[in-house]
Scaffold this active site. Structure first.
Site, PDB file in Angstrom:
ATOM      1  N   HIS A  17     -61.308  21.260 -85.928  1.00 54.09           N
ATOM      2  CA  HIS A  17     -60.824  20.492 -84.770  1.00 54.09           C
ATOM      3  C   HIS A  17     -59.609  19.637 -85.156  1.00 54.09           C
ATOM      4  CE1 HIS A  17     -65.257  20.569 -83.299  1.00 54.09           C
ATOM      5  NE2 HIS A  17     -64.572  21.340 -82.481  1.00 54.09           N
ATOM      6  N   LYS A  41     -75.721  22.541 -76.199  1.00 51.30           N
ATOM      7  CA  LYS A  41     -76.586  22.804 -77.361  1.00 51.30           C
ATOM      8  C   LYS A  41     -77.287  21.515 -77.797  1.00 51.30           C
ATOM      9  CE  LYS A  41     -72.385  24.963 -77.626  1.00 51.30           C
ATOM     10  NZ  LYS A  41     -70.987  24.574 -77.789  1.00 51.30           N
ATOM     11  N   ARG A  90     -60.677  31.159 -83.215  1.00 47.13           N
ATOM     12  CA  ARG A  90     -61.102  31.700 -84.504  1.00 47.13           C
ATOM     13  C   ARG A  90     -61.086  33.223 -84.415  1.00 47.13           C
ATOM     14  NH1 ARG A  90     -65.959  27.512 -84.363  1.00 47.13           N
ATOM     15  NH2 ARG A  90     -65.962  28.560 -82.371  1.00 47.13           N
ATOM     16  N   SER A 127     -68.942  23.659 -85.120  1.00 51.77           N
ATOM     17  CA  SER A 127     -69.859  22.513 -85.096  1.00 51.77           C
ATOM     18  C   SER A 127     -71.305  22.993 -85.137  1.00 51.77           C
ATOM     19  CB  SER A 127     -69.628  21.675 -83.832  1.00 51.77           C
ATOM     20  OG  SER A 127     -68.353  21.102 -83.861  1.00 51.77           O
TER      21      SER A 127
HETATM   22  O1  PNS Z   1     -66.846  22.572 -77.937  1.00 53.69           O
HETATM   23  P1  PNS Z   1     -67.333  23.459 -76.823  1.00 53.69           P
HETATM   24  O2  PNS Z   1     -68.795  23.207 -76.570  1.00 53.69           O
HETATM   25  O3  PNS Z   1     -67.021  24.905 -77.055  1.00 53.69           O
HETATM   26  O4  PNS Z   1     -66.527  23.014 -75.505  1.00 53.69           O
HETATM   27  C1  PNS Z   1     -66.711  23.668 -74.276  1.00 53.69           C
HETATM   28  C2  PNS Z   1     -65.987  22.885 -73.148  1.00 53.69           C
HETATM   29  C3  PNS Z   1     -66.463  21.451 -73.115  1.00 53.69           C
HETATM   30  C4  PNS Z   1     -64.501  22.911 -73.406  1.00 53.69           C
HETATM   31  C5  PNS Z   1     -66.312  23.622 -71.826  1.00 53.69           C
HETATM   32  O5  PNS Z   1     -67.691  23.791 -71.724  1.00 53.69           O
HETATM   33  C6  PNS Z   1     -65.806  22.866 -70.605  1.00 53.69           C
HETATM   34  O6  PNS Z   1     -64.623  22.879 -70.312  1.00 53.69           O
HETATM   35  N1  PNS Z   1     -66.734  22.156 -69.917  1.00 53.69           N
HETATM   36  C7  PNS Z   1     -66.440  21.363 -68.748  1.00 53.69           C
HETATM   37  C8  PNS Z   1     -67.029  21.992 -67.482  1.00 53.69           C
HETATM   38  C9  PNS Z   1     -66.059  23.013 -66.894  1.00 53.69           C
HETATM   39  O7  PNS Z   1     -64.941  22.723 -66.553  1.00 53.69           O
HETATM   40  N2  PNS Z   1     -66.556  24.260 -66.838  1.00 53.69           N
HETATM   41  C10 PNS Z   1     -65.778  25.370 -66.363  1.00 53.69           C
HETATM   42  C11 PNS Z   1     -64.970  25.974 -67.512  1.00 53.69           C
HETATM   43  S1  PNS Z   1     -64.005  27.333 -66.989  1.00 53.69           S
END
Ligand code: PNS
Length: 157
Positions: A17, A41, A90, A127
């Site tokens: 990150h 999670k 990745r 993570s």
């Molecule tokens: O670190 P992560 O868990 O991979 O992050 C995922 C994250 C937080 C970027 C994604 O789940 C997100 O954008 N969540 C907010 C809700 C949202 O906008 N969902 C629609 C995504 S297209």
């Protein structure tokens, strides 16, 4: 003035990150690190702990702002006047899901997603794997900023 957003759970912030956020800092005038309030999670750190660890890692980078969010990412994109979502990519496994999210976010708000290839050094770091290895007693010190590594040890001791 260009602005990017780096969204995620950051549970915990990893060197991967830090690498992506640091490279976003080089490309944009302002970088908002957006920490989702309720990661799906099983979380290791609560929201306030995740925010504090990220703030400490970027304390000397004035263009980085760290904030929590809930709900749709694109709502924050609009209120924060963001030009692009920045995500690290990745190996192959990330691509399908990230592409889908990028296309959905583009559909919802018109915002573009910029993918930065993860530095090879950190390409295997996530993570969720860090949490798993740490919970099972493995060393994750080399994969995390020092304050985060310390916090992981304290949390699991
Ligand atoms: O670190 P992560 O868990 O991979 O992050 C995922 C994250 C937080 C970027 C994604 O789940 C997100 O954008 N969540 C907010 C809700 C949202 O906008 N969902 C629609 C995504 S297209």
């Amino acid at each position: 003035m260009t602005a990017a957003i780096c969204p995620g759970s950051f549970d915990p912030l990893t060197n991967g990150h830090v690498d992506v956020i640091t490279r976003a800092v080089a490309l944009f005038d302002r970088v908002v690190v957006a920490v989702v309030e309720n990661p799906s999670k099983s979380p290791l750190f609560d929201l306030e702990e995740r925010l504090a660890l990220i703030r400490s890692a970027f304390a000397d980078v004035p263009s980085v702002e760290v904030r929590a969010f809930s709900g749709l990412l694109v709502d924050l994109v609009v209120t924060e006047r963001i030009d692009a979502i920045v995500k690290g990519l990745r190996a192959g496994g990330d691509f399908d899901y990230e592409l889908q999210m990028a296309q959905m976010n583009q559909h919802l708000s018109g915002v573009e997603t910029v993918f930065l290839p993860t530095s090879p050094e950190w390409s295997y770091v996530s993570s969720s794997l860090v949490r798993e290895v740490a919970r099972l007693g493995g060393s994750v010190d080399a994969l995390l900023p020092p304050r985060v590594a310390k916090a992981v040890k304290e949390k699991l001791s």
